[in-house]
Design a protein around this motif. Structure first.
Motif, PDB file in Angstrom:
ATOM      1  N   TYR A  87       0.836  -1.208   0.000  1.00  0.00           N
ATOM      2  CA  TYR A  87       0.000   0.000   0.000  1.00  0.00           C
ATOM      3  C   TYR A  87       0.869   1.256   0.000  1.00  0.00           C
ATOM      4  O   TYR A  87       1.854   1.332   0.739  1.00  0.00           O
ATOM      5  CB  TYR A  87      -0.912   0.031   1.239  1.00  0.00           C
ATOM      6  CG  TYR A  87      -1.802  -1.181   1.333  1.00  0.00           C
ATOM      7  CD1 TYR A  87      -2.999  -1.233   0.632  1.00  0.00           C
ATOM      8  CD2 TYR A  87      -1.421  -2.292   2.088  1.00  0.00           C
ATOM      9  CE1 TYR A  87      -3.813  -2.365   0.692  1.00  0.00           C
ATOM     10  CE2 TYR A  87      -2.227  -3.416   2.157  1.00  0.00           C
ATOM     11  CZ  TYR A  87      -3.416  -3.450   1.451  1.00  0.00           C
ATOM     12  OH  TYR A  87      -4.207  -4.569   1.494  1.00  0.00           O
ATOM     13  N   ALA A  88       0.445   2.244  -0.771  1.00  0.00           N
ATOM     14  CA  ALA A  88       1.189   3.511  -0.837  1.00  0.00           C
ATOM     15  C   ALA A  88       1.314   4.139   0.550  1.00  0.00           C
ATOM     16  O   ALA A  88       2.396   4.595   0.936  1.00  0.00           O
ATOM     17  CB  ALA A  88       0.495   4.480  -1.802  1.00  0.00           C
ATOM     18  N   SER A  89       0.204   4.163   1.311  1.00  0.00           N
ATOM     19  CA  SER A  89       0.238   4.790   2.643  1.00  0.00           C
ATOM     20  C   SER A  89       1.309   4.155   3.520  1.00  0.00           C
ATOM     21  O   SER A  89       2.062   4.852   4.204  1.00  0.00           O
ATOM     22  CB  SER A  89      -1.123   4.657   3.339  1.00  0.00           C
ATOM     23  OG  SER A  89      -2.068   5.495   2.731  1.00  0.00           O
ATOM     24  N   PRO A 100      -1.631   9.552   1.795  1.00  0.00           N
ATOM     25  CA  PRO A 100      -1.567   9.129   0.386  1.00  0.00           C
ATOM     26  C   PRO A 100      -2.885   8.509  -0.098  1.00  0.00           C
ATOM     27  O   PRO A 100      -3.269   8.700  -1.251  1.00  0.00           O
ATOM     28  CB  PRO A 100      -0.431   8.099   0.380  1.00  0.00           C
ATOM     29  CG  PRO A 100       0.457   8.530   1.497  1.00  0.00           C
ATOM     30  CD  PRO A 100      -0.491   9.021   2.572  1.00  0.00           C
ATOM     31  N   LEU A 101      -3.601   7.799   0.781  1.00  0.00           N
ATOM     32  CA  LEU A 101      -4.882   7.207   0.402  1.00  0.00           C
ATOM     33  C   LEU A 101      -5.937   8.300   0.227  1.00  0.00           C
ATOM     34  O   LEU A 101      -6.710   8.281  -0.736  1.00  0.00           O
ATOM     35  CB  LEU A 101      -5.337   6.196   1.465  1.00  0.00           C
ATOM     36  CG  LEU A 101      -6.715   5.560   1.238  1.00  0.00           C
ATOM     37  CD1 LEU A 101      -6.780   4.823  -0.096  1.00  0.00           C
ATOM     38  CD2 LEU A 101      -7.073   4.617   2.387  1.00  0.00           C
ATOM     39  N   LEU A 104      -5.329  10.041  -3.018  1.00  0.00           N
ATOM     40  CA  LEU A 104      -5.743   9.191  -4.137  1.00  0.00           C
ATOM     41  C   LEU A 104      -7.266   9.212  -4.288  1.00  0.00           C
ATOM     42  O   LEU A 104      -7.784   9.325  -5.403  1.00  0.00           O
ATOM     43  CB  LEU A 104      -5.253   7.753  -3.920  1.00  0.00           C
ATOM     44  CG  LEU A 104      -5.732   6.732  -4.963  1.00  0.00           C
ATOM     45  CD1 LEU A 104      -5.188   7.072  -6.350  1.00  0.00           C
ATOM     46  CD2 LEU A 104      -5.307   5.321  -4.565  1.00  0.00           C
ATOM     47  N   ARG A 105      -7.988   9.131  -3.168  1.00  0.00           N
ATOM     48  CA  ARG A 105      -9.454   9.155  -3.235  1.00  0.00           C
ATOM     49  C   ARG A 105      -9.963  10.463  -3.831  1.00  0.00           C
ATOM     50  O   ARG A 105     -10.918  10.470  -4.592  1.00  0.00           O
ATOM     51  CB  ARG A 105     -10.054   8.912  -1.846  1.00  0.00           C
ATOM     52  CG  ARG A 105      -9.970   7.445  -1.447  1.00  0.00           C
ATOM     53  CD  ARG A 105     -10.494   7.194  -0.045  1.00  0.00           C
ATOM     54  NE  ARG A 105     -10.547   5.766   0.226  1.00  0.00           N
ATOM     55  CZ  ARG A 105     -10.586   5.243   1.450  1.00  0.00           C
ATOM     56  NH1 ARG A 105     -10.586   6.034   2.511  1.00  0.00           N
ATOM     57  NH2 ARG A 105     -10.634   3.928   1.616  1.00  0.00           N
ATOM     58  N   GLU A 123      -7.837   1.607  -1.597  1.00  0.00           N
ATOM     59  CA  GLU A 123      -7.578   1.827  -3.022  1.00  0.00           C
ATOM     60  C   GLU A 123      -6.103   2.056  -3.359  1.00  0.00           C
ATOM     61  O   GLU A 123      -5.718   1.989  -4.521  1.00  0.00           O
ATOM     62  CB  GLU A 123      -8.369   3.054  -3.520  1.00  0.00           C
ATOM     63  CG  GLU A 123      -9.868   2.902  -3.454  1.00  0.00           C
ATOM     64  CD  GLU A 123     -10.472   3.337  -2.125  1.00  0.00           C
ATOM     65  OE1 GLU A 123     -11.592   3.848  -2.138  1.00  0.00           O
ATOM     66  OE2 GLU A 123      -9.837   3.142  -1.063  1.00  0.00           O
ATOM     67  N   ASP A 124      -5.288   2.359  -2.345  1.00  0.00           N
ATOM     68  CA  ASP A 124      -3.881   2.657  -2.651  1.00  0.00           C
ATOM     69  C   ASP A 124      -3.008   1.404  -2.684  1.00  0.00           C
ATOM     70  O   ASP A 124      -1.791   1.483  -2.546  1.00  0.00           O
ATOM     71  CB  ASP A 124      -3.296   3.696  -1.671  1.00  0.00           C
ATOM     72  CG  ASP A 124      -3.229   3.199  -0.226  1.00  0.00           C
ATOM     73  OD1 ASP A 124      -3.945   2.226   0.120  1.00  0.00           O
ATOM     74  OD2 ASP A 124      -2.476   3.792   0.559  1.00  0.00           O
ATOM     75  N   LEU A 129      -3.630   0.497  -8.247  1.00  0.00           N
ATOM     76  CA  LEU A 129      -2.941   1.609  -8.904  1.00  0.00           C
ATOM     77  C   LEU A 129      -2.461   1.218 -10.300  1.00  0.00           C
ATOM     78  O   LEU A 129      -2.543   2.022 -11.236  1.00  0.00           O
ATOM     79  CB  LEU A 129      -1.774   2.100  -8.042  1.00  0.00           C
ATOM     80  CG  LEU A 129      -2.220   2.941  -6.840  1.00  0.00           C
ATOM     81  CD1 LEU A 129      -1.099   3.073  -5.831  1.00  0.00           C
ATOM     82  CD2 LEU A 129      -2.710   4.309  -7.281  1.00  0.00           C
ATOM     83  N   HIS A 157       1.111   9.249  -7.298  1.00  0.00           N
ATOM     84  CA  HIS A 157       0.614   8.060  -6.611  1.00  0.00           C
ATOM     85  C   HIS A 157       1.466   6.794  -6.797  1.00  0.00           C
ATOM     86  O   HIS A 157       1.333   5.856  -6.018  1.00  0.00           O
ATOM     87  CB  HIS A 157      -0.812   7.748  -7.073  1.00  0.00           C
ATOM     88  CG  HIS A 157      -1.760   8.883  -6.843  1.00  0.00           C
ATOM     89  ND1 HIS A 157      -2.107   9.330  -5.584  1.00  0.00           N
ATOM     90  CD2 HIS A 157      -2.413   9.695  -7.722  1.00  0.00           C
ATOM     91  CE1 HIS A 157      -2.938  10.350  -5.690  1.00  0.00           C
ATOM     92  NE2 HIS A 157      -3.148  10.590  -6.968  1.00  0.00           N
TER      93      HIS A 157
END
Length: 201
Positions: A87-89, A100-101, A104-105, A123-124, A129, A157
């Motif tokens: 996950y990006a976060s 980061p999430l 992205l949202r 979603e991250d 992605l 992202h």
């Protein structure tokens, strides 16, 4: 989408979108027998990405769906959690469901994208992605994104963490089949980063 709109997308961009989607599918869940067979039929040239593709094809030929499923579970699910948190976060802050999430949202809302009702992960995650980027390139959710729009989304992202994630996946203790997936991912991220760096705007 009309044929006229489909024709506007350059072959190179269609191939980029296909690779993003392929990575997204492999990272969203373990491949079934038909996806493994399709992967085993891939071939590559002498470029770094081509060599990585050939290696993945060989691994797919040698792999059984049950083995890859066990590997996937150890890597990403595990007891409590898998070896990696994709996950990006997490990669950017050390915690899940962080800024980061949220960012992205916001971006997804602007583009009219929303999480499917059947997906429960934030979603991250890397699979989502990759899928979003592939969809933007070919306009799967509306008009295809311009190169500048792709560049902004990628640099915001994906670029800050994806290559690092793929490097971790290459070296993960439980990574065998997915080490080859990771090499393709890391190499592709390097190519995209350089291409966007050289593009105007």
């Amino acid at each position: 989408m009309s044929e006229a709109l489909k024709m506007e997308i350059a072959e190179e961009d269609r191939l980029r979108a296909d690779l993003y989607n392929f990575l997204g599918v492999l990272l969203a869940g373990p491949p079934d027998e038909s996806l493994l067979m399709m992967t085993a039929g891939l071939s590559g040239d002498d470029s770094p990405l081509g060599k990585a593709t050939s290696t993945l094809a060989k691994m797919a030929k040698l792999s059984k769906p049950q083995t890859v499923t066990r590997e996937y579970n150890k890597l990403f699910i595990g007891l409590g959690r898998g070896e990696l948190l994709p996950y990006a976060s997490y990669y950017l802050t050390g915690f899940l469901n962080e800024k980061p999430l949220a960012r992205l949202r916001d971006d997804m809302a602007l583009r009219g994208l929303e999480r499917s009702n059947t997906v429960f992960e934030p979603e991250d995650n890397i699979a989502s992605l990759m899928e979003m980027m592939g969809a933007m390139i070919v306009g799967r959710f509306g008009r295809e994104a311009t190169l500048d729009q792709q560049k902004i989304f990628f640099n915001t992202h994906i670029a800050p963490w994806a290559a690092h994630f793929y490097s971790d996946l290459e070296g993960a203790k439980n990574s065998v089949f997915y080490a080859s997936v990771a090499t393709i991912g890391r190499t592709f991220m390097e190519i995209e980063t350089e291409a966007f760096r050289m593009s105007a705007g």
